[in-house]
Design a protein around this motif. Structure first.
Motif, PDB file in Angstrom:
ATOM      1  N   PRO B  14       0.824  -1.225   0.000  1.00 24.07           N
ATOM      2  CA  PRO B  14       0.000   0.000   0.000  1.00 24.07           C
ATOM      3  C   PRO B  14       0.855   1.272   0.000  1.00 24.07           C
ATOM      4  CG  PRO B  14      -0.751  -1.527   1.690  1.00 24.07           C
ATOM      5  CD  PRO B  14       0.522  -2.083   1.160  1.00 24.07           C
ATOM      6  N   ALA B  50      -4.454   0.973  -3.685  1.00 18.95           N
ATOM      7  CA  ALA B  50      -3.878   0.820  -2.343  1.00 18.95           C
ATOM      8  C   ALA B  50      -4.788  -0.033  -1.477  1.00 18.95           C
ATOM      9  CB  ALA B  50      -3.661   2.187  -1.708  1.00 18.95           C
ATOM     10  N   ALA B  51      -6.113   0.164  -1.638  1.00 14.94           N
ATOM     11  CA  ALA B  51      -7.055  -0.651  -0.876  1.00 14.94           C
ATOM     12  C   ALA B  51      -6.920  -2.116  -1.267  1.00 14.94           C
ATOM     13  CB  ALA B  51      -8.483  -0.166  -1.109  1.00 14.94           C
ATOM     14  N   GLY B  53      -4.202  -3.511  -2.343  1.00 18.32           N
ATOM     15  CA  GLY B  53      -2.967  -3.962  -1.711  1.00 18.32           C
ATOM     16  C   GLY B  53      -3.200  -4.336  -0.262  1.00 18.32           C
ATOM     17  N   THR B  54      -3.944  -3.491   0.447  1.00 15.38           N
ATOM     18  CA  THR B  54      -4.245  -3.784   1.848  1.00 15.38           C
ATOM     19  C   THR B  54      -5.086  -5.057   1.936  1.00 15.38           C
ATOM     20  OG1 THR B  54      -4.383  -1.399   2.061  1.00 15.38           O
ATOM     21  CG2 THR B  54      -4.975  -2.688   3.972  1.00 15.38           C
ATOM     22  N   GLY B  90      -5.716   0.600   7.504  1.00 14.37           N
ATOM     23  CA  GLY B  90      -5.379   0.936   6.131  1.00 14.37           C
ATOM     24  C   GLY B  90      -6.627   1.105   5.286  1.00 14.37           C
ATOM     25  N   VAL B  94      -7.822   4.666   3.606  1.00 14.01           N
ATOM     26  CA  VAL B  94      -7.959   4.801   2.157  1.00 14.01           C
ATOM     27  C   VAL B  94      -9.378   5.228   1.804  1.00 14.01           C
ATOM     28  CG1 VAL B  94      -7.982   3.491   0.029  1.00 14.01           C
ATOM     29  CG2 VAL B  94      -6.085   3.248   1.583  1.00 14.01           C
ATOM     30  N   SER B 127      -0.491   7.737   2.880  1.00 12.59           N
ATOM     31  CA  SER B 127       0.537   6.715   3.079  1.00 12.59           C
ATOM     32  C   SER B 127       1.193   6.887   4.444  1.00 12.59           C
ATOM     33  CB  SER B 127       1.576   6.791   1.967  1.00 12.59           C
ATOM     34  OG  SER B 127       2.455   7.859   2.195  1.00 12.59           O
ATOM     35  N   ILE B 130      -1.097   5.503   7.102  1.00 10.28           N
ATOM     36  CA  ILE B 130      -1.140   4.039   7.042  1.00 10.28           C
ATOM     37  C   ILE B 130       0.105   3.471   7.720  1.00 10.28           C
ATOM     38  CG2 ILE B 130      -0.969   2.074   5.471  1.00 10.28           C
ATOM     39  CD1 ILE B 130      -2.840   3.450   3.612  1.00 10.28           C
TER      40      ILE B 130
END
Lengths: 183, 489
Positions: B14, B50-51, B53-54, B90, B94, B127, B130
């Motif tokens: 992320p 990114a979400a 990825g989390t 996270g 996001v 970022s 997070i």
């Protein structure tokens, strides 16, 4: 350790000298009414802290302090003051009337921190101070165990750079923007 | 020869997506000069990645717990942690940031060429927070806190038309840096007291009662708590919040406040619960005192405000107090804190989105008078704001009620009955504050008659915030189940 032992060790003399210089410069940074002088006293404070690090045989940290803080940050600071049209002489506006509460807060902070550190470290000799720092070990730590924080700092620098540029840049009007596009 | 470290890409996925995403936004802007609306869309896509990825981390963690994959949830020698707590944080951060882009869509569009920088800072800030939530290392926490905060300081001063906006940025920057310095001083003292920067080590040391320097450790912990309390606007470290939330551009305030609250509380709860839960007898009282002060100061000072944004800022102080009520319960309070934070953060973004629509996206200040008769000028905004405010007040059938009930129950079970009584009083007072705004919207004559337009991104944000308030109020069980297992390692 009695007073005689204390005096007979030259390292204590050097320490006292550096500590006094550091404390004096620190006080003058805050009390000086001239920005340039304050910045120069900050150099003094940082230089004497670098000296303290040298006494602890941490020459790498000491040199970094000199190079980065005195060499770069303070010089940038002085440039910043001189290039912008900040007043160079005495500036009364740098002072204010709330000296007493500020002094009380600082004294309390000093007392609490000294009490805590004396309680924590008194009567126990800290060993291993004389060993020189191994720069190689520092490097290995930075690129090994601490590789994520080391790289993440670049995020911080990127954010600070973008921020600095956007805040300092002069905004073009739409007409100027078009003129620039055309050229 | 230095041996290269083992890289666990999943753990930093992320962060990488958001960091690269910020660069991509800047470069796309330079190369193709897209319409600002498209950049907003690009930023939302990056946040979506990114979400994902989390989510991938969550999937890995599930398989790891089932014993199907090997590997450590503490990669990079424990610098980053993959646990349910971090994953929930996270996803929440996001989501808040994506809704923030929607709420600030018009602001970013009005910026012209500077929109890319604003969006890049938003991504970097996300970022940072997070990172703050997904580490047990205090050095990493400091870095995350700084990345998140520095971007927000700049965003607070992003609008050039408003002098008050610049004042807000300077205030936020100076006081925020001071708080960060206090935080890092605390980290240094904690290190001096324990010889470690890792919260997991602290837990082990405290459990075995082999702390060498308890006084230094306690002072350090106190300073760390002060630094984080500043970020979440808990009293008595809240003085900056009303000025900043009033002065910063309306389009950015929502996610500014929400990101800092979520990130700050994630770190605060992790420090106190993971690292120092066995000291709960010591810090519990201090946190409870902070909660009381925040709830009372926040609620009572909100009553006398004449600007809606200051009112929301003071009520934010009160909400910080309510959340701290859950913190005193230690590990058993973490689930309720998450539920509260999730609901409140999204409502906050929604409420400031309404502010941006009423007073203008780049405006500083939003006098209560401009909300008079809003129901007649733009019924949709008035209805949305009413639901959100009722949710913040904690009226039954809204998710705000479930959230308040959760933290109060945990505090009560932890033996803080008196704290719950104070919290009830504060809730009643804060209900009055929100009611005042609702009455103004429906029962007073409007100042102007021009209708306010509601853009499409704004509509999406409002629908999402209303859904969180109403749907989760009626069917809270799925989220409650999720938050109950989002515990730190």
């Amino acid at each position: 350790m009695n007073l005689g032992d204390w005096i007979s060790q030259p390292v204590n003399w050097v320490f006292t000298l550096l500590a006094l210089a550091s404390a004096y410069s620190g006080v003058r940074v805050v009390t000086s009414q001239n920005v340039i002088r304050a910045a120069l006293f900050l150099v003094g404070a940082l230089a004497s802290s670098a000296g303290l690090f040298l006494l602890l045989s941490a020459e790498f940290v000491a040199l970094t302090l000199v190079l980065v803080y005195i060499g770069a940050v303070i010089v940038l600071f002085l440039f910043g003051i001189m290039i912008t049209r900040a007043p160079l002489g005495r500036d009364v506006a740098l002072d204010h009337k709330r000296r007493a509460p500020a002094a009380i807060t600082s004294i309390i902070l000093f007392a609490v921190l000294s009490w805590a550190s004396i309680r924590a470290f008194a009567g126990r000799e800290v060993t291993g101070v004389g060993d020189a720092t191994d720069t190689r070990l520092l490097g290995e730590a930075l690129l090994g165990r601490f590789v994520v924080p080391f790289e993440v700092v670049s995020f911080l620098l990127l954010a600070a750079l973008i921020g600095g540029i956007t805040l300092a840049r002069k905004d073009l009007s739409p007409a100027e923007e078009e003129a620039r596009e055309a050229t | 020869m230095i041996t290269p470290p083992e890289i666990n890409w999943l753990a930093i996925l992320p962060l990488l997506v958001l960091g690269l995403g910020a660069a991509v936004v800047l470069l796309v802007d330079v190369q193709w000069k897209p319409a600002p609306g498209r950049l907003n869309f690009l930023a939302v896509v990056i946040l979506g990645l990114a979400a994902l990825g989390t989510g991938a981390q969550g999937w890995w963690l599930g398989r790891h717990e089932a014993g199907e994959v090997t590997g450590s949830p503490l990669p990079f020698g424990g610098m980053v942690v993959i646990d349910r707590y971090a994953i929930f944080a996270g996803l929440l951060l996001v989501t808040v940031a994506a809704l923030g882009v929607g709420a600030g869509a018009r602001f970013f569009e009005s910026l012209g060429r500077r929109a890319a920088e604003g969006l890049a800072l938003l991504l970097l800030s996300t970022s940072g927070f997070i990172l703050l939530a997904s580490t047990t290392q205090m050095v990493m926490m400091f870095l995350g806190l700084e990345i998140g905060s520095i971007s927000l300081y700049v965003l607070a001063g992003f609008s050039r038309q408003e002098p008050r906006s610049e004042e807000a940025a300077i205030k936020y920057f100076l006081l925020g840096s001071f708080a960060s310095a206090i935080f890092v001083y605390g980290v240094a003292l904690v290190f001096a007291g324990t010889g470690s920067l890792d919260l997991l080590d602290h837990r082990t040391l405290l459990d075995r009662e082999i702390i060498l320097r308890p006084a230094v450790l306690l002072i350090g912990l106190g300073l760390v708590v002060v630094g984080l309390a500043f970020k979440v606007t808990a009293a008595p470290f809240h003085a900056w919040a009303p000025d900043v939330y009033q002065g910063a551009p309306a389009g950015t305030v929502g996610f500014m406040a929400a990101l800092a609250k979520v990130g700050g509380f994630a770190a605060l709860a992790r420090v106190l619960v993971t690292g120092f839960e066995s000291y709960i007898g010591t810090w519990g009282t201090v946190v409870a005192a902070m909660a009381v002060l925040s709830m009372l100061l926040g609620s009572f000072l909100a009553v006398v405000q004449s600007d809606f944004r200051r009112l929301l800022a003071y009520s934010g102080v009160a909400h910080a107090g309510f959340i701290l009520t859950g913190v005193v319960a230690g590990t058993s309070g973490v689930g309720s804190i998450w539920f509260y934070l999730a609901v409140y953060a999204i409502q906050l973004v929604g409420a400031y989105a309404v502010v941006a629509a009423v007073s203008g996206a780049a405006s500083a200040g939003s006098p209560l008078a401009s909300y008079a008769g809003l129901a007649r000028r733009q019924p949709l905004l008035a209805r949305a704001l009413t639901i959100l405010l009722l949710g913040m007040a904690g009226i039954p059938l809204t998710s705000g009620f479930i959230a308040k009930f959760g933290v109060f129950q945990d505090a009560f079970r932890a033996g803080f009955g008196w704290l719950v009584v104070v919290a009830m009083v504060a809730s009643v007072v804060s209900f009055f504050i929100y009611l005042r705004v609702i009455v103004a919207m429906y029962m007073q004559e409007p100042e102007g008659t021009e209708a306010l337009s509601v853009s499409r991104p704004l509509r999406v944000v409002l629908v999402a915030a209303i859904a969180v308030t109403l749907v989760l109020g009626l069917f809270p069980i799925p989220l409650l189940r999720l938050t109950a297992i989002s515990l730190p390692l």
